[in-house]
Design a protein around this motif. Structure first.
Motif, mmCIF file in Angstrom:
data_model
loop_
_atom_site.group_PDB
_atom_site.id
_atom_site.type_symbol
_atom_site.label_atom_id
_atom_site.label_comp_id
_atom_site.label_asym_id
_atom_site.label_seq_id
_atom_site.Cartn_x
_atom_site.Cartn_y
_atom_site.Cartn_z
ATOM 1 N N GLN A 1 45.692 41.600 39.038
ATOM 2 C CA GLN A 1 45.628 41.293 37.611
ATOM 3 C C GLN A 1 44.412 40.414 37.340
ATOM 4 O O GLN A 1 44.203 39.403 38.011
ATOM 5 C CB GLN A 1 46.895 40.594 37.159
ATOM 6 C CG GLN A 1 46.966 40.408 35.675
ATOM 7 C CD GLN A 1 48.318 39.874 35.243
ATOM 8 O OE1 GLN A 1 48.994 39.185 35.978
ATOM 9 N NE2 GLN A 1 48.700 40.210 34.022
ATOM 10 N N GLY A 2 43.585 40.845 36.405
ATOM 11 C CA GLY A 2 42.372 40.126 36.078
ATOM 12 C C GLY A 2 41.186 40.491 36.955
ATOM 13 O O GLY A 2 40.059 40.075 36.680
ATOM 14 N N LEU A 3 41.423 41.251 38.016
ATOM 15 C CA LEU A 3 40.346 41.656 38.915
ATOM 16 C C LEU A 3 39.904 43.091 38.686
ATOM 17 O O LEU A 3 38.755 43.436 38.965
ATOM 18 C CB LEU A 3 40.769 41.481 40.385
ATOM 19 C CG LEU A 3 41.157 40.064 40.811
ATOM 20 C CD1 LEU A 3 41.608 40.056 42.268
ATOM 21 C CD2 LEU A 3 40.001 39.104 40.599
ATOM 22 N N ILE A 4 40.834 43.928 38.230
ATOM 23 C CA ILE A 4 40.514 45.314 37.897
ATOM 24 C C ILE A 4 41.093 45.600 36.507
ATOM 25 O O ILE A 4 41.966 44.863 36.032
ATOM 26 C CB ILE A 4 41.008 46.323 38.961
ATOM 27 C CG1 ILE A 4 42.511 46.339 39.085
ATOM 28 C CG2 ILE A 4 40.388 46.041 40.311
ATOM 29 C CD1 ILE A 4 43.018 47.437 40.018
ATOM 30 N N PRO A 5 40.639 46.649 35.847
ATOM 31 C CA PRO A 5 41.099 46.906 34.484
ATOM 32 C C PRO A 5 42.629 46.983 34.371
ATOM 33 O O PRO A 5 43.291 47.667 35.163
ATOM 34 C CB PRO A 5 40.454 48.253 34.138
ATOM 35 C CG PRO A 5 39.215 48.298 34.985
ATOM 36 C CD PRO A 5 39.622 47.628 36.270
ATOM 37 N N GLN A 6 43.161 46.275 33.395
ATOM 38 C CA GLN A 6 44.610 46.246 33.183
ATOM 39 C C GLN A 6 45.156 47.633 32.882
ATOM 40 O O GLN A 6 46.275 47.973 33.278
ATOM 41 C CB GLN A 6 44.972 45.271 32.056
ATOM 42 C CG GLN A 6 46.458 45.038 31.897
ATOM 43 C CD GLN A 6 47.091 44.391 33.129
ATOM 44 O OE1 GLN A 6 46.528 43.479 33.718
ATOM 45 N NE2 GLN A 6 48.270 44.876 33.520
ATOM 46 N N SER A 7 44.365 48.463 32.190
ATOM 47 C CA SER A 7 44.829 49.816 31.866
ATOM 48 C C SER A 7 45.104 50.611 33.142
ATOM 49 O O SER A 7 46.029 51.429 33.178
ATOM 50 C CB SER A 7 43.813 50.541 30.987
ATOM 51 O OG SER A 7 42.547 50.598 31.629
ATOM 52 N N TYR A 8 44.316 50.375 34.185
ATOM 53 C CA TYR A 8 44.550 51.059 35.455
ATOM 54 C C TYR A 8 45.876 50.590 36.070
ATOM 55 O O TYR A 8 46.689 51.392 36.510
ATOM 56 C CB TYR A 8 43.390 50.798 36.421
ATOM 57 C CG TYR A 8 43.564 51.513 37.738
ATOM 58 C CD1 TYR A 8 43.196 52.839 37.881
ATOM 59 C CD2 TYR A 8 44.120 50.856 38.841
ATOM 60 C CE1 TYR A 8 43.369 53.509 39.087
ATOM 61 C CE2 TYR A 8 44.295 51.512 40.039
ATOM 62 C CZ TYR A 8 43.919 52.837 40.162
ATOM 63 O OH TYR A 8 44.107 53.491 41.340
ATOM 64 N N LEU A 9 46.068 49.271 36.087
ATOM 65 C CA LEU A 9 47.306 48.722 36.646
ATOM 66 C C LEU A 9 48.530 49.218 35.875
ATOM 67 O O LEU A 9 49.551 49.574 36.478
ATOM 68 C CB LEU A 9 47.264 47.193 36.643
ATOM 69 C CG LEU A 9 46.180 46.549 37.500
ATOM 70 C CD1 LEU A 9 46.172 45.042 37.302
ATOM 71 C CD2 LEU A 9 46.345 46.907 38.963
ATOM 72 N N ASP A 10 48.423 49.255 34.546
ATOM 73 C CA ASP A 10 49.533 49.719 33.718
ATOM 74 C C ASP A 10 49.845 51.191 33.958
ATOM 75 O O ASP A 10 50.988 51.622 33.796
ATOM 76 C CB ASP A 10 49.214 49.504 32.234
ATOM 77 C CG ASP A 10 49.162 48.034 31.852
ATOM 78 O OD1 ASP A 10 49.670 47.179 32.607
ATOM 79 O OD2 ASP A 10 48.588 47.740 30.775
#
Length: 167
Positions: free
Chosen positions: A22-31
């Motif tokens: 979280q905060g290191l790669i795009p949140q949309s990808y994580l979601d």
């Protein structure tokens, strides 16, 4: 790891990504990460693999899976180098700091050493300070290699760590 473990391993892996990155790669990808799709990939890898990749799981006090690690041959492009690579290590976010990751890493190091590999290498996000400290405490050092990891068009730099293995 068995096929029956794949759903829980996927939960741990996806939860680990969402927590650690979280905060290191795009949140949309994580979601957009899907436990179901990840579990299916784990089942495919496990059932179609040639045995060169080792998947380890860690159980908590109640017998539930709380961690997963995966290692196998290291490749430079398509060429096997004789070294091993730690492809992944994830611990359920509720279990971080409880020794689960250390136990999985210790077992991976022991198995790679027993298999005759000279070094164990891994890639970690350059900005993932917590993971970098974890690996450094375990004797790994950044070896100067870096490469971008592309996430939805965003270059997220990774650094390579290495550790010599006892023979």
């Amino acid at each position: 790891m068995t096929l029956a473990d794949c759903d829980r391993v996927a939960q741990i892996r996806v939860g680990g990504w969402r927590s650690a990155y979280q905060g290191l790669i795009p949140q949309s990808y994580l979601d957009g990460l899907s436990v179901e799709e990840d579990a299916e990939r784990r089942r495919t890898y496990l059932s179609q693999g040639d045995g060169s990749v080792v998947n380890l799981v860690a159980e908590g006090a109640g017998g539930e899976l709380v961690g997963w690690a995966c290692h196998g041959p290291y490749r430079e492009g398509e060429v096997l180098t004789g070294d091993a690579e730690l492809y992944a290590i994830y611990v359920h976010p509720d279990q971080v700091g409880q020794g689960v990751g250390q136990a999985l890493l210790t077992e991976s190091v022991a198995r790679c050493s027993a298999a005759g590999h000279g070094r164990l290498l891994l890639w970690v996000l350059k900005e993932n300070d917590r993971a970098r400290r974890f690996y450094e405490r375990a004797g790994f050092r950044a070896d100067g290699a870096e490469e971008p990891f592309d996430v939805e068009g965003v270059a997220v730099p990774e650094v390579r760590y290495a550790r010599a293995l006892p023979r």
